[in-house]
Scaffold this motif. Structure first.
Motif, PDB file in Angstrom:
ATOM      1  N   THR A 193     -45.777  10.599  37.848  1.00 29.13           N
ATOM      2  CA  THR A 193     -46.716  10.490  39.300  1.00 29.13           C
ATOM      3  C   THR A 193     -46.320   9.279  40.305  1.00 29.13           C
ATOM      4  OG1 THR A 193     -48.129   9.114  37.712  1.00 29.13           O
ATOM      5  CG2 THR A 193     -48.567  11.502  37.558  1.00 29.13           C
ATOM      6  N   ARG A 194     -45.353   8.701  39.683  1.00 30.59           N
ATOM      7  CA  ARG A 194     -45.031   7.406  40.864  1.00 30.59           C
ATOM      8  C   ARG A 194     -44.315   8.184  42.036  1.00 30.59           C
ATOM      9  NH1 ARG A 194     -46.768   5.579  36.855  1.00 30.59           N
ATOM     10  NH2 ARG A 194     -46.090   3.416  35.911  1.00 30.59           N
ATOM     11  N   ARG A 195     -44.359   7.388  43.122  1.00 26.62           N
ATOM     12  CA  ARG A 195     -44.007   7.938  44.478  1.00 26.62           C
ATOM     13  C   ARG A 195     -42.706   7.022  44.988  1.00 26.62           C
ATOM     14  NH1 ARG A 195     -49.232   7.513  48.040  1.00 26.62           N
ATOM     15  NH2 ARG A 195     -49.316   5.728  46.893  1.00 26.62           N
ATOM     16  N   ASP A 196     -42.082   7.718  45.511  1.00 28.10           N
ATOM     17  CA  ASP A 196     -40.840   7.096  46.236  1.00 28.10           C
ATOM     18  C   ASP A 196     -39.927   6.145  45.152  1.00 28.10           C
ATOM     19  OD1 ASP A 196     -41.096   8.267  48.680  1.00 28.10           O
ATOM     20  OD2 ASP A 196     -42.727   6.734  49.431  1.00 28.10           O
ATOM     21  N   LEU A 197     -39.759   6.638  44.174  1.00 30.22           N
ATOM     22  CA  LEU A 197     -38.705   5.921  43.245  1.00 30.22           C
ATOM     23  C   LEU A 197     -37.257   6.122  43.643  1.00 30.22           C
ATOM     24  CD1 LEU A 197     -40.178   6.829  39.696  1.00 30.22           C
ATOM     25  CD2 LEU A 197     -40.248   4.901  41.213  1.00 30.22           C
ATOM     26  N   GLY A 198     -36.215   5.358  43.340  1.00 30.27           N
ATOM     27  CA  GLY A 198     -34.956   5.376  43.686  1.00 30.27           C
ATOM     28  C   GLY A 198     -34.281   5.369  42.121  1.00 30.27           C
ATOM     29  N   ILE A 199     -33.031   5.785  42.174  1.00 25.44           N
ATOM     30  CA  ILE A 199     -32.071   5.770  41.235  1.00 25.44           C
ATOM     31  C   ILE A 199     -30.722   4.984  41.573  1.00 25.44           C
ATOM     32  CG2 ILE A 199     -30.925   7.156  39.455  1.00 25.44           C
ATOM     33  CD1 ILE A 199     -33.228   8.972  39.455  1.00 25.44           C
ATOM     34  N   HIS A 200     -30.545   3.970  40.940  1.00 22.80           N
ATOM     35  CA  HIS A 200     -28.900   3.600  40.845  1.00 22.80           C
ATOM     36  C   HIS A 200     -28.782   3.092  39.461  1.00 22.80           C
ATOM     37  CE1 HIS A 200     -25.694   1.100  43.008  1.00 22.80           C
ATOM     38  NE2 HIS A 200     -25.859   0.794  41.701  1.00 22.80           N
ATOM     39  N   ASP A 204     -44.741   2.141  42.299  1.00 26.03           N
ATOM     40  CA  ASP A 204     -44.231   2.915  43.153  1.00 26.03           C
ATOM     41  C   ASP A 204     -42.985   2.238  43.996  1.00 26.03           C
ATOM     42  OD1 ASP A 204     -46.124   4.740  42.512  1.00 26.03           O
ATOM     43  OD2 ASP A 204     -47.607   4.539  44.194  1.00 26.03           O
ATOM     44  N   GLY A 205     -42.111   2.861  44.540  1.00 30.03           N
ATOM     45  CA  GLY A 205     -40.762   2.324  45.115  1.00 30.03           C
ATOM     46  C   GLY A 205     -39.904   1.696  44.498  1.00 30.03           C
ATOM     47  N   ALA A 206     -39.902   1.568  42.922  1.00 34.19           N
ATOM     48  CA  ALA A 206     -39.045   0.924  42.321  1.00 34.19           C
ATOM     49  C   ALA A 206     -37.573   1.840  42.445  1.00 34.19           C
ATOM     50  CB  ALA A 206     -39.495   0.793  40.650  1.00 34.19           C
ATOM     51  N   CYS A 207     -36.456   0.997  42.134  1.00 34.47           N
ATOM     52  CA  CYS A 207     -35.145   1.520  41.992  1.00 34.47           C
ATOM     53  C   CYS A 207     -34.936   1.472  40.654  1.00 34.47           C
ATOM     54  CB  CYS A 207     -34.118   0.697  42.885  1.00 34.47           C
ATOM     55  SG  CYS A 207     -32.670   1.776  43.019  1.00 34.47           S
ATOM     56  N   LEU A 208     -34.690   2.560  39.928  1.00 35.61           N
ATOM     57  CA  LEU A 208     -34.240   2.467  38.484  1.00 35.61           C
ATOM     58  C   LEU A 208     -33.086   2.463  37.924  1.00 35.61           C
ATOM     59  CD1 LEU A 208     -36.949   5.408  37.473  1.00 35.61           C
ATOM     60  CD2 LEU A 208     -37.373   2.917  37.701  1.00 35.61           C
ATOM     61  N   GLN A 209     -32.671   1.768  36.817  1.00 36.84           N
ATOM     62  CA  GLN A 209     -31.619   1.977  35.986  1.00 36.84           C
ATOM     63  C   GLN A 209     -32.171   2.077  34.551  1.00 36.84           C
ATOM     64  OE1 GLN A 209     -30.218  -1.042  33.775  1.00 36.84           O
ATOM     65  NE2 GLN A 209     -29.020   0.501  32.679  1.00 36.84           N
ATOM     66  N   MET A 210     -31.640   3.306  33.845  1.00 41.90           N
ATOM     67  CA  MET A 210     -32.238   3.639  32.597  1.00 41.90           C
ATOM     68  C   MET A 210     -30.968   3.794  31.516  1.00 41.90           C
ATOM     69  SD  MET A 210     -35.558   3.892  32.114  1.00 41.90           S
ATOM     70  CE  MET A 210     -37.074   3.475  33.388  1.00 41.90           C
ATOM     71  N   GLY A 211     -30.920   3.410  30.516  1.00 42.24           N
ATOM     72  CA  GLY A 211     -30.180   3.779  29.527  1.00 42.24           C
ATOM     73  C   GLY A 211     -30.151   5.160  28.784  1.00 42.24           C
ATOM     74  N   ILE A 212     -29.391   5.505  27.780  1.00 41.66           N
ATOM     75  CA  ILE A 212     -29.526   6.556  26.919  1.00 41.66           C
ATOM     76  C   ILE A 212     -30.587   6.395  25.782  1.00 41.66           C
ATOM     77  CG2 ILE A 212     -27.625   6.521  25.378  1.00 41.66           C
ATOM     78  CD1 ILE A 212     -27.067   9.426  26.084  1.00 41.66           C
ATOM     79  N   GLY A 213     -31.195   7.280  25.288  1.00 41.56           N
ATOM     80  CA  GLY A 213     -31.887   7.140  24.087  1.00 41.56           C
ATOM     81  C   GLY A 213     -33.374   7.597  24.281  1.00 41.56           C
ATOM     82  N   ASN A 214     -34.163   7.500  23.046  1.00 49.12           N
ATOM     83  CA  ASN A 214     -35.340   7.783  23.017  1.00 49.12           C
ATOM     84  C   ASN A 214     -36.366   7.155  23.934  1.00 49.12           C
ATOM     85  OD1 ASN A 214     -34.724   9.922  21.158  1.00 49.12           O
ATOM     86  ND2 ASN A 214     -35.303   8.595  19.528  1.00 49.12           N
ATOM     87  N   LEU A 215     -36.143   5.893  23.839  1.00 45.36           N
ATOM     88  CA  LEU A 215     -37.131   4.993  24.684  1.00 45.36           C
ATOM     89  C   LEU A 215     -37.081   5.374  26.147  1.00 45.36           C
ATOM     90  CD1 LEU A 215     -39.178   2.675  24.742  1.00 45.36           C
ATOM     91  CD2 LEU A 215     -37.223   0.833  24.438  1.00 45.36           C
ATOM     92  N   PRO A 216     -35.667   5.263  26.783  1.00 50.34           N
ATOM     93  CA  PRO A 216     -35.710   5.263  28.230  1.00 50.34           C
ATOM     94  C   PRO A 216     -36.285   6.549  28.566  1.00 50.34           C
ATOM     95  CG  PRO A 216     -33.538   4.316  27.408  1.00 50.34           C
ATOM     96  CD  PRO A 216     -34.432   4.659  26.119  1.00 50.34           C
ATOM     97  N   SER A 217     -36.102   7.703  27.770  1.00 49.09           N
ATOM     98  CA  SER A 217     -36.587   8.982  27.927  1.00 49.09           C
ATOM     99  C   SER A 217     -38.192   8.864  27.992  1.00 49.09           C
ATOM    100  CB  SER A 217     -36.217  10.006  27.032  1.00 49.09           C
ATOM    101  OG  SER A 217     -34.692  10.324  27.066  1.00 49.09           O
ATOM    102  N   ALA A 218     -39.077   8.362  26.821  1.00 51.39           N
ATOM    103  CA  ALA A 218     -40.235   8.028  26.969  1.00 51.39           C
ATOM    104  C   ALA A 218     -40.696   7.492  28.139  1.00 51.39           C
ATOM    105  CB  ALA A 218     -40.451   7.537  25.530  1.00 51.39           C
TER     106      ALA A 218
END
Length: 432
Positions: free
Chosen positions: A238-245, A217-231
């Motif tokens: 169900t996580r709470r207070d995520l961020g996206i950068h 909970d509370g993590a700030c995410l960077q994700m790439g493209i593709g099957n793995l990041p989507s999975a």
């Protein structure tokens, strides 16, 4: 200022816009969703007619609009692609005619974050051609799904030619484009290029279980493209207070926002908003982006700046690689003796996440390739080092995850062998 009158005075056809370009010049092209199909088709017609030659086109990540026009195989030579990240378009050209196309396509090694400066300071751009969203009532376009380097190139170029597409979402962010900054406007309604997801493999599902278990909970995410990041994203609802950068905004990240897992309230930069520099997805995703106050688009030299990334606590960066050696060094761009993609923003986010308080940099890959016949864990890399061993932190495969930070070369080798497929572990141990 009558912005509507200014707009009308600058409105022209694609052919008239392409007539403004000159031979032996440098042109920046909007990437991915921002490829302007009508303008590119008009440019290709001039090249085919022999009216335009020695055209150097600068870009990241081409897609089908460019492939069908200026990047046609028969035009190479008269069009000289200067590509900073190879996609399936360039790979197809090189497969079709390896010797000729490999010489005609100029690969320019650079970090994604460095591309605005390269185009602004190291090139004298004659023109920039890109797609934008419709103009608002105060005279501003937005760069829509592709701020990246395009916003810098647009203002650095001598001539700015935009293709206004009513389907391009209006995206809030830094650097909206005023009609007074534009030289020529072309209108063209065309479906936005889409990228469809695929069913993750059993290996991807196993890796996703491991990686998702490392995100709190509370993590700030960077994700790439593709099957793995989507999975991975599918396991975070169900996580709470995520961020996206993130460099890339995707439908998988959008789903996390829809489910309420993302609030961005704990971020130090742009709290309450998900930050990105370009977006790829399907039609529903692009509609969701439009006029969405919960997202914020910035140029790539800001989004991917490790110093800026690290301002947020608990950044978790998840990226893919093609090959890892026993010391942890990663080759994420070169395969079978050829350049396959590019360095993109991987190293920037590895460094940014590692410098973030409580952050984690995770580089993930399947343990094998080619149907299990080739190990991705190798004694020595076959290509360039995308992420040096000094910077690597977590490596994950379907066989587990290992934190290499602070480990000696012998300890790293032992950890990497444990992440390899069992059938290759003895050979890797013998290579030491």
């Amino acid at each position: 200022m009558d912005v509507d009158a200014i707009y009308r005075n600058k409105l022209t056809s694609a052919d008239e816009a392409a007539a403004m370009l000159r031979s032996d010049s440098d042109v920046a092209m909007g990437m991915a969703v921002a490829e302007p199909p009508a303008i590119l088709a008009a440019m290709a017609r001039r090249v085919e007619a022999g009216d335009l030659d020695a055209l150097r086109i600068w870009y990241f990540h081409s897609m089908s609009h460019a492939a069908d026009t200026v990047l046609q195989r028969d035009l190479l030579g008269r069009v000289r692609p200067h590509c900073m990240f190879l996609s399936g378009v360039e790979r197809a050209l090189m497969r079709a005619e390896p010797d000729r196309c490999a010489q005609m396509i100029e690969f320019v090694p650079t970090a994604f974050s460095a591309s605005p400066r390269l185009l602004r300071e190291d090139r004298e751009l004659d023109a920039c051609v890109t797609m934008v969203s419709p103009m608002g009532r105060h005279g501003y376009f937005t760069f829509g799904a592709a701020n990246d380097y395009t916003s810098a190139a647009a203002r650095a170029a001598t001539k700015l030619i935009v293709e206004v597409n009513p389907l391009m979402p209006r995206v809030f962010g830094e650097g909206p484009l005023h009609v007074s900054e534009v030289d020529v406007i072309v209108e063209n309604r065309s479906p936005l290029l889409e990228v469809e997801g695929h069913t993750p493999s059993a290996e991807d599902e196993a890796i996703a279980d491991i990686v998702a278990g490392m995100i709190d909970d509370g993590a700030c995410l960077q994700m790439g493209i593709g099957n793995l990041p989507s999975a991975v994203c599918a396991r975070l609802k169900t996580r709470r207070d995520l961020g996206i950068h993130t460099e890339l905004m995707t439908p998988a990240l959008a789903e996390l926002m829809r489910h309420g897992a993302v609030t961005n309230r704990l971020k130090a930069t742009f709290p309450g908003r998900s930050v990105f520099t370009f977006a790829l997805g399907d039609r529903a995703f692009y509609e969701w982006l439009g006029d969405n106050q919960a997202i914020y688009s910035l140029p790539v030299d800001i989004v991917n700046d490790p110093r800026h990334i690290a301002k947020n606590d608990n950044v978790v960066s998840v990226n893919a690689t093609l090959q890892v050696d026993l010391s942890g060094a990663c080759n994420s761009e070169h395969m079978m003796g050829h350049q396959y993609s590019g360095s993109g923003g991987q190293l920037d986010f590895v460094r940014g996440a590692t410098a973030s308080k409580g952050g984690k940099s995770i580089i993930a890959c399947r343990a094998t390739a080619k149907g299990g016949t080739v190990s991705r864990i190798v004694p020595k890399l076959d290509g360039p080092v995308t992420t040096p061993r000094n910077d690597v932190e977590w490596i994950a495969t379907e066989f587990g995850a290992a934190n290499l930070r602070g480990k000696s070369l012998n300890e790293r080798a032992e950890a990497m062998i444990a992440l390899a497929h069992p059938r290759f572990r003895d050979a890797l141990a013998r290579s030491l």
